[in-house]
Design a protein around this motif. Sequence first.
Motif, mmCIF file in Angstrom:
data_model
loop_
_atom_site.group_PDB
_atom_site.id
_atom_site.type_symbol
_atom_site.label_atom_id
_atom_site.label_comp_id
_atom_site.label_asym_id
_atom_site.label_seq_id
_atom_site.Cartn_x
_atom_site.Cartn_y
_atom_site.Cartn_z
ATOM 1 N N ALA B 213 0.756 -1.282 0.093
ATOM 2 C CA ALA B 213 -0.017 -0.161 -0.026
ATOM 3 C C ALA B 213 0.893 1.129 -0.126
ATOM 4 C CB ALA B 213 -0.804 -0.018 1.078
ATOM 5 N N ASP B 214 1.964 1.362 0.729
ATOM 6 C CA ASP B 214 2.778 2.497 0.911
ATOM 7 C C ASP B 214 3.566 2.963 -0.229
ATOM 8 O OD1 ASP B 214 1.905 2.612 3.220
ATOM 9 O OD2 ASP B 214 3.686 2.471 4.332
ATOM 10 N N ASN B 215 3.639 2.078 -1.250
ATOM 11 C CA ASN B 215 4.615 2.255 -2.294
ATOM 12 C C ASN B 215 4.022 1.718 -3.889
ATOM 13 O OD1 ASN B 215 5.058 -0.368 -2.368
ATOM 14 N ND2 ASN B 215 7.290 -0.354 -2.107
ATOM 15 N N ALA B 216 2.782 1.187 -3.678
ATOM 16 C CA ALA B 216 2.635 0.638 -5.081
ATOM 17 C C ALA B 216 1.637 1.566 -5.837
ATOM 18 C CB ALA B 216 1.828 -0.679 -4.667
ATOM 19 N N ASP B 217 0.930 2.536 -5.174
ATOM 20 C CA ASP B 217 0.268 3.474 -6.083
ATOM 21 C C ASP B 217 -1.056 2.723 -6.713
ATOM 22 O OD1 ASP B 217 -0.706 6.065 -7.093
ATOM 23 O OD2 ASP B 217 0.531 5.775 -8.276
ATOM 24 N N GLU B 218 -1.319 1.760 -5.870
ATOM 25 C CA GLU B 218 -2.578 0.866 -6.532
ATOM 26 C C GLU B 218 -2.310 0.229 -7.731
ATOM 27 O OE1 GLU B 218 -6.126 3.410 -6.300
ATOM 28 O OE2 GLU B 218 -5.448 4.407 -4.325
ATOM 29 N N LYS B 219 -1.013 0.024 -7.984
ATOM 30 C CA LYS B 219 -0.590 -0.618 -9.210
ATOM 31 C C LYS B 219 0.003 -2.117 -8.990
ATOM 32 C CE LYS B 219 0.108 3.333 -11.904
ATOM 33 N NZ LYS B 219 0.207 4.496 -10.769
ATOM 34 N N THR B 220 -0.046 -3.052 -9.920
ATOM 35 C CA THR B 220 1.020 -4.077 -9.895
ATOM 36 C C THR B 220 2.347 -3.454 -10.499
ATOM 37 O OG1 THR B 220 0.193 -5.233 -11.712
ATOM 38 C CG2 THR B 220 -0.914 -5.687 -9.394
ATOM 39 N N TYR B 221 3.196 -4.234 -10.415
ATOM 40 C CA TYR B 221 4.478 -4.095 -11.107
ATOM 41 C C TYR B 221 4.998 -5.639 -11.723
ATOM 42 C CZ TYR B 221 4.101 0.190 -8.841
ATOM 43 O OH TYR B 221 3.619 1.678 -8.515
ATOM 44 N N LYS B 222 6.025 -5.479 -12.621
ATOM 45 C CA LYS B 222 6.531 -6.503 -13.126
ATOM 46 C C LYS B 222 6.941 -7.285 -12.022
ATOM 47 C CE LYS B 222 6.923 -5.077 -17.850
ATOM 48 N NZ LYS B 222 7.660 -5.042 -19.180
ATOM 49 N N VAL B 223 6.931 -8.829 -12.196
ATOM 50 C CA VAL B 223 7.318 -9.616 -11.200
ATOM 51 C C VAL B 223 8.929 -9.568 -11.165
ATOM 52 C CG1 VAL B 223 5.382 -11.064 -11.336
ATOM 53 C CG2 VAL B 223 7.422 -11.659 -12.705
ATOM 54 N N GLY B 224 9.335 -9.698 -9.924
ATOM 55 C CA GLY B 224 10.929 -9.703 -9.673
ATOM 56 C C GLY B 224 11.544 -8.293 -9.793
ATOM 57 N N SER B 225 10.841 -7.166 -9.518
ATOM 58 C CA SER B 225 11.333 -6.080 -9.702
ATOM 59 C C SER B 225 11.735 -5.453 -7.997
ATOM 60 C CB SER B 225 10.516 -4.966 -10.269
ATOM 61 O OG SER B 225 9.136 -5.013 -9.830
ATOM 62 N N LYS B 226 11.589 -6.225 -7.227
ATOM 63 C CA LYS B 226 12.163 -5.780 -5.973
ATOM 64 C C LYS B 226 13.263 -7.137 -5.313
ATOM 65 C CE LYS B 226 9.856 -2.183 -4.430
ATOM 66 N NZ LYS B 226 10.347 -1.106 -4.088
ATOM 67 N N LYS B 227 13.648 -6.884 -4.208
ATOM 68 C CA LYS B 227 14.555 -7.842 -3.753
ATOM 69 C C LYS B 227 13.847 -9.183 -3.444
ATOM 70 C CE LYS B 227 17.068 -5.072 -0.844
ATOM 71 N NZ LYS B 227 18.251 -4.840 0.053
ATOM 72 N N PRO B 228 14.241 -10.444 -3.350
ATOM 73 C CA PRO B 228 13.840 -11.535 -3.125
ATOM 74 C C PRO B 228 13.947 -11.997 -1.784
ATOM 75 C CG PRO B 228 15.855 -12.072 -3.758
ATOM 76 C CD PRO B 228 15.826 -10.650 -3.980
ATOM 77 N N ASN B 229 13.275 -12.884 -1.185
ATOM 78 C CA ASN B 229 13.653 -13.507 0.175
ATOM 79 C C ASN B 229 14.740 -14.386 0.260
ATOM 80 O OD1 ASN B 229 12.735 -16.220 -0.535
ATOM 81 N ND2 ASN B 229 11.292 -16.478 0.965
ATOM 82 N N PRO B 230 15.310 -14.876 1.394
ATOM 83 C CA PRO B 230 16.507 -15.488 1.589
ATOM 84 C C PRO B 230 16.544 -16.927 0.671
ATOM 85 C CG PRO B 230 15.775 -15.097 3.497
ATOM 86 C CD PRO B 230 14.696 -14.612 2.733
ATOM 87 N N TRP B 231 15.369 -17.412 0.146
ATOM 88 C CA TRP B 231 15.589 -18.431 -0.706
ATOM 89 C C TRP B 231 15.213 -18.296 -2.270
ATOM 90 C CZ3 TRP B 231 12.259 -22.702 2.690
ATOM 91 C CH2 TRP B 231 13.223 -23.193 3.906
ATOM 92 N N GLY B 232 15.214 -16.880 -2.484
ATOM 93 C CA GLY B 232 15.106 -16.478 -4.049
ATOM 94 C C GLY B 232 13.616 -16.475 -4.567
ATOM 95 N N LEU B 233 12.791 -16.048 -3.478
ATOM 96 C CA LEU B 233 11.472 -16.091 -4.172
ATOM 97 C C LEU B 233 11.038 -14.546 -4.075
ATOM 98 C CD1 LEU B 233 9.887 -18.770 -1.887
ATOM 99 C CD2 LEU B 233 10.380 -18.956 -4.346
ATOM 100 N N TYR B 234 10.605 -14.114 -5.181
ATOM 101 C CA TYR B 234 10.458 -12.554 -5.329
ATOM 102 C C TYR B 234 9.051 -12.330 -5.097
ATOM 103 C CZ TYR B 234 14.929 -12.085 -7.658
ATOM 104 O OH TYR B 234 16.191 -11.862 -7.912
ATOM 105 N N ASP B 235 8.491 -11.168 -4.457
ATOM 106 C CA ASP B 235 7.151 -10.809 -4.439
ATOM 107 C C ASP B 235 6.415 -11.616 -3.723
ATOM 108 O OD1 ASP B 235 7.150 -8.440 -6.410
ATOM 109 O OD2 ASP B 235 7.660 -9.989 -8.000
ATOM 110 N N ILE B 236 6.958 -12.287 -2.682
ATOM 111 C CA ILE B 236 6.367 -13.241 -1.928
ATOM 112 C C ILE B 236 5.413 -12.363 -0.952
ATOM 113 C CG2 ILE B 236 8.070 -13.479 -0.027
ATOM 114 C CD1 ILE B 236 6.319 -16.658 -1.442
ATOM 115 N N TYR B 237 5.682 -11.184 -0.544
ATOM 116 C CA TYR B 237 5.017 -10.228 0.123
ATOM 117 C C TYR B 237 4.355 -9.291 -1.133
ATOM 118 C CZ TYR B 237 7.441 -11.585 4.346
ATOM 119 O OH TYR B 237 8.151 -12.070 5.461
ATOM 120 N N GLY B 238 3.345 -8.810 -1.032
ATOM 121 C CA GLY B 238 2.744 -7.850 -1.988
ATOM 122 C C GLY B 238 2.583 -8.157 -3.367
ATOM 123 N N ASN B 239 2.584 -6.928 -4.378
ATOM 124 C CA ASN B 239 2.373 -7.070 -5.771
ATOM 125 C C ASN B 239 0.774 -7.714 -5.720
ATOM 126 O OD1 ASN B 239 3.020 -6.346 -8.258
ATOM 127 N ND2 ASN B 239 4.379 -8.005 -8.649
#
Lengths: 441, 350
Positions: B213-239
């Motif tokens: 909510a704080d940074n998405a401006d009510e949009k989705t973003y291309k997957v994998g454009s933030k940092k992953p979790n320790p096991w290499g999973l992207y967007d596990i929170y949010g998007n």
Amino acid sequence: MSKPSTRPNSATRRDFLKSSAVAAGAAVATQLSLPSVHAAGSDVIKVGVIGCGGRGSGAAEDVLRSAKGVTIHALGDVFKFRVDGARNHLDRLAKSDKIKELGNTVDVDGRCFVGLDAYKQVIDSGANYIILATTPGFRPTHLEAAVAAGKNIFTEKPVAVDGPGIRKVCAAYEEAQKKGLHIAAGTQRRHQAPYLETIKRIHDGAIGDLVGGQFYWNQNILWEHISELSKHPEHKAEITGDVALQIYNWYNYTWLCGDHIVEQHVHNLDVMNWAFGTHPVSAVGMGFRTRTDPNYGHIYDFFAIDFEMPKGIHTLSMCRQISNCANKIGERLVGTKGMCDVDQYTINGKRVAQREKISPYVQEHTDLIESIRTGKPLNELKNVAESTLTAIMGRMSAYTGKKVTWEQALNSQEDLMPKELTLDMSKPVDPVAIPGKTKFV
Amino acid sequence: MKRLIQFFVFGAMGMLMLARLGSPDLQVGAASRAAPPQPDAPAPNPKSYTETIPGTQVKFDMVAIPGGEFLMGSPPGEANRKDDEGPQHPVQIRPFWMGKYEVTWDEFDLFWRTKPGQKEDKEPDEPKNADAVTRPTPPYADETFKKGREGHPVLGITWHAAMQYCRWLSVKTGKQYRLPTEAEWEYACRAGTKTAYFFGDDPQKLGDYAWFADNADEKTYKVGSKKPNPWGLYDIYGNVSEWCIDRYKKDAYAGFPRDKVTLSPVLLPDLKRYPHVVRGGSWGDEAKDCRSATRFASERDWLRQDPQRPQSIWWMTDGDFVGFRLVRAVAEQDNLKKFRSRITLQSPDE
């Protein structure tokens, strides 16, 4: 960390739902304590449903969820299997906790009617609240009959497919006004809280004077039912001729559907007229079809219309139903002081309203029933007739290639409804309109 | 109605326990257990891979997730915790693969867009080819909600649609893809951590890893454009938030022992349309609702603007915040081997 409450936060929405349901219940209770004004000597809203397909069944469910003191009283459709389907759905719904809590019921024994004249039987069944949800081609006739019988009405959009139909609806509007009838239309954005808030701000001058706008309904190809028919012997048994088949597959024929510019894009054009407070004076449109499968009848794939509004203002409308293309649905208004994306509830990029908490499809019945019970006037027939004619004018221009004025569209002599219609009569599929060759009638 | 709710309990199913993993740095929790489970037929140690959907150029990445144990749910003291996140209970997860990214429109469109399904389509129990899997009927309106298509996560689809996509993909590829169980999802999300977020307890860091909510401006973003979790999973929170296979039950965790480990728990859904478990939070959720333990339940309101009855079993007019992520078991647990969505137009809501 937390942002203003104008965001459609999904969690917040979930929380809101519970509290708003309570609030809605309280509001309904207040309404019920008021004296009945127009419900024919009874507080009970007795609903007669004309047209029992997906939308008719949906509207019947919506009205059952919208207020207390509602009973589904009669059902009618051209096809028995549609009536049976709606009845099964509603009987099951009536057993749900939500409907039982409201004390609402489904009681249609002996009042399920089938055939092209089923609408007359529903109107005469003792119902005092008529839902009109058949294919649009029949709507003017049904509106005329329901108004003549003095019924309160929820009518789906669009309300006609041609000029003669619109004239019938305009006459029904005048008569309903004289009789003090209550009529709501299925242009549900006018019952959707954030739309209402956004348009109010536009009317209050948030973007100055309107000088233009763009209106879109671009989506994938929709449906045809003919290729499914072999899977449904019970449907096939009732398809007795060309007319029955075309009603079954109605979306794909202009005489029944109006084409998709009328059937669906009417929503966006209604927002245009609502925002401008008036209708266009003329249209120059273009369109055609790329689809060739005869199951998709003769309607177009796409339209683009240049509408001329009063004061020389032009707006653009686009609607397309072709898969694998860029989709977009919504309304943008352009004013002397900025822009408004109405469907996003944003004015100059800033959100001005939150998503609604109550389904607008339920809200429109809540509003109609409230108007009936309190005696507050509500008649949306004129608005929806104008929005429907706006779309018809655009279609006429695209089909013929000619500029079409409001007066020409309104006074058009092209009556698409066959005379003395029967389900088994012969009716070849109409030819695809050819711009520059198809004549304006 | 026949009840399909089953708990897959470790004590009764010890024979299905798997061999210890070969990469100790990825092993979670097992060292602290007094009596490690007995292995039976060892499962192959999974390796990450890239799948190309046959007949297309579209690829997706699957990340190897080691088996192990973790404490599912949140502790009573965790900030913004909700009651349905407890009690915490130990869970054993067998190795699997999980989608590196949320499933995108590029992938999902292959399933339905060229030839959408029809309302009354039926499908065989064991479809021989992917075309026999029932697929979404054409949606009314713009299914992307103006949130972007190429590279963006699919959204606004029902649990049934996500399940059917997995089934279609399984027939296409010959590999058994499915939705994650709720336990697998939380296990992979935590990636061995016990804090509110996999990066700790400070929600101020969430923006490095998630569109919310704080940074998405009510949009989705291309997957994998933030940092992953320790096991290499992207967007596990949010998007977009993500469907799990489980039926949602508020007090589901009360059904598990707290003093012994439960193997591969899953609460199998019945024939009702709602509620199913949704995890991870979305573009529309605040940080407090994007924690590893946060659970959401799907509900009828997510289709409130679908005016037809019966309502669509494929598209959600108001669910523009839910998508999904694939998983594939190394050795499938018995109760999921034949499990499929049985939802039809006639299915009741709740």
